[in-house]
Enzyme design. Structure first.
Site, PDB file in Angstrom:
ATOM      1  N   HIS A 174     -23.379  23.587   3.115  1.00  0.00           N
ATOM      2  CA  HIS A 174     -23.824  23.843   1.856  1.00  0.00           C
ATOM      3  C   HIS A 174     -22.798  25.064   1.404  1.00  0.00           C
ATOM      4  CE1 HIS A 174     -26.300  25.007  -1.610  1.00  0.00           C
ATOM      5  NE2 HIS A 174     -26.046  26.082  -1.260  1.00  0.00           N
ATOM      6  N   CYS A 177       0.989  -1.381   0.032  1.00  0.00           N
ATOM      7  CA  CYS A 177       0.115  -0.005  -0.044  1.00  0.00           C
ATOM      8  C   CYS A 177       0.825   1.250  -0.043  1.00  0.00           C
ATOM      9  CB  CYS A 177      -0.910   0.046   1.269  1.00  0.00           C
ATOM     10  SG  CYS A 177      -1.891   1.523   1.458  1.00  0.00           S
TER      11      CYS A 177
END
Ligand code: NAI
Length: 456
Positions: free
Chosen positions: A440, A40
């Protein structure tokens, strides 16, 4: 000295097992034959992300005009890209060694082999020394499958055929790169080499790319990559690798594609041979160590975590499996769950998915509702993806009004798929999730938008 735990392998499963064991006060030893961090960190997930980020920066420079930014003369310096990748890897590998040290975990850099058991525990030999421990965690990982296709062996020897290891060290961009296998590694590397100017051809045996990824998502990904100039031959079986070409059969016909370099990415196999498993009788099925939900093998005190158990060959699965194994060793009951393991493909745009796909949910007999929504429902996505065609797809269990699966093709998908993982793992009802307030404008708001489309 008799250790509480010897871990064989220092990849994500191995080093995290060592770290958690050290944190829990166990006397632990981690034996690693190559480099801490395993595949990895050294030749997989992390170095490929470093390369892909360089490609992303280059793509932005080349295609900035869509956003009112013009750059002329952008170029890529592959040697610098690789140097930077090496710097990233070295920084992180030394971080792991420091962390293990700080938890008083011993490390031996050598090939370790189980040799049997003594009155005090299991014995492991490494670098001419014998170490003994009451518990073992086997975390020897996986290696690339090299098939007996004519020319592949010779190609590997000459350096023309590469696996995940060599492809991340190429200091020159090949003119013609052929990728055998359109799975995760194949697509990520095809994406990189396409961005930096190689002619890339992917030859895939199945009729679709991206393996088990939801069909709607993999279809759009395929369309996007064709538009970027990658050539795909699907349903095509490679029959020979020549010095300058890859030969394959498709629809009963033999075809050939020119190749300077070939990437072999047709899957990985557990590394369980030559580590002495037979000396203590550990059960293996098709090369993978058989484990239960506690990561126990059939031999008391012996556990296996990560790719070597063949369950889900992903670094993040390995981390969790290592924790489950260590927790059970210290007497804390812990169970491994595989229901919502996230999967990410770091192409540009990214794919993030978790849980059931439409197909697997149907195969398992769920009564489902499927919601598909274009990413254009997210304001931030529209602002940042000129001409983007990403989607989100939810798979919902009608009976219990729960989320079963979430599949996204979008920028940042790798970062926000965890929200869906938590919704699935926690078995929250759709109506309860609707009450969460999302920030948002964000791309992840798409999950909320999609949830409000659920009728069930
Ligand atoms: P893969 O299993 O993802 O894909 C291999 C592909 O090769 C499949 O689509 C298969 O149909 C195809 N194939 C097999 N034999 C073939 C042949 N003779 N000719 C043409 N196509 C053939 O394997 P891959 O890409 O090598 O990745 C290995 C592992 O590494 C996977 O388990 C993956 O999960 C993991 N990985 C995960 C990443 C991520 O999470 N982003 C990144 C890279 C690897």
């Amino acid at each position: 000295m008799v250790y509480d735990l010897i871990v064989l392998g220092g990849g994500p499963a191995g080093y995290l097992a060592g770290e958690r064991a050290g944190q829990a006060g166990l006397k632990a030893l981690v034996i690693e034959k190559r480099a801490y961090g395993g595949v990895c960190l050294n030749e997989g997930c992390v170095p490929s992300k470093s390369l892909l980020y360089s490609a992303k920066v280059f793509d932005y420079a080349n295609h900035g005009d869509k956003y009112g930014v013009s750059v002329s003369g952008a170029s890529i310096d592959q040697k610098k890209v690789i140097e930077r990748k090496n710097k990233v890897v070295n920084t992180l590998v030394s971080g792991i060694e420091m962390t293990l040290k700080s938890h008083k975990v011993d490390m031996v850099k050598a090939v370790g082999k189980i040799t049997g058991r003594s009155a005090e525990g299991y014995t492991v030999e490494a670098d001419g020394q014998v170490y003994t421990a009451k518990h073992l965690i086997i975390a020897t990982g996986s290696s690339a499958v090299v098939p007996p296709i004519p020319g592949v062996k010779e190609g590997v020897e000459s350096g023309m055929v590469m696996t995940n290891r060599e492809v991340l060290d190429l200091t020159e961009i090949p003119k013609n790169l052929v990728v055998i296998g359109g799975g995760v590694i194949g697509l990520e590397m095809a994406s990189y080499y396409n961005s930096v100017g190689a002619n890339v051809t992917v030859v895939e045996m199945l009729p679709k790319i991206a393996g088990p990824t939801d069909e709607d998502i993999s279809d759009i990904l395929l369309k996007n990559y064709k538009a970027k100039g990658i050539t795909f031959h699907l349903g095509a079986k490679v029959t020979e690798v020549k010095k300058d070409a890859v030969v394959f059969e498709k629809d009963g016909k033999t075809e050939s594609v020119p190749a300077d370099k070939v990437l072999l990415s047709i899957g990985r196999r557990a590394v369980s041979a030559d580590i002495g498993l037979e000396t203590i009788g550990v059960e293996v099925n098709r090369g993978a160590i058989v484990t239960d939900r506690y990561m126990k093998t059939n031999v008391p005190g012996v556990y296996a975590a990560g790719d070597v158990n063949g369950k889900s060959m992903l670094a993040h699965t390995a981390y969790r499996e290592a924790e489950v194994a260590v927790n059970n060793i210290i007497g804390k009951k812990d169970i491994m769950r595989y229901d919502a393991i996230p999967a990410v493909i770091y192409t540009n745009p990214e794919v993030g998915s978790c849980g059931e796909t439409e197909r697997t949910a149907k195969e398992k007999g769920y009564d489902i509702e499927v919601v598909k929504l274009p990413m254009a429902y997210s304001g931030r996505y529209v602002a940042e993806n000129e001409g983007g065609n990403g989607i989100i797809k939810l798979v919902v269990d009608k009976k219990y009004r729960r989320l079963l699966g979430c599949h996204v093709l979008s920028n940042y998908a790798s970062e926000f798929i965890i929200a869906a993982v938590m919704m699935i793992e926690s078995q929250w009802k759709i109506d309860d999730i609707k009450e969460f307030v999302f920030p948002h404008p964000t791309v992840c708001e798409i999950i909320r938008e999609a949830l409000f489309q659920v009728k069930a």
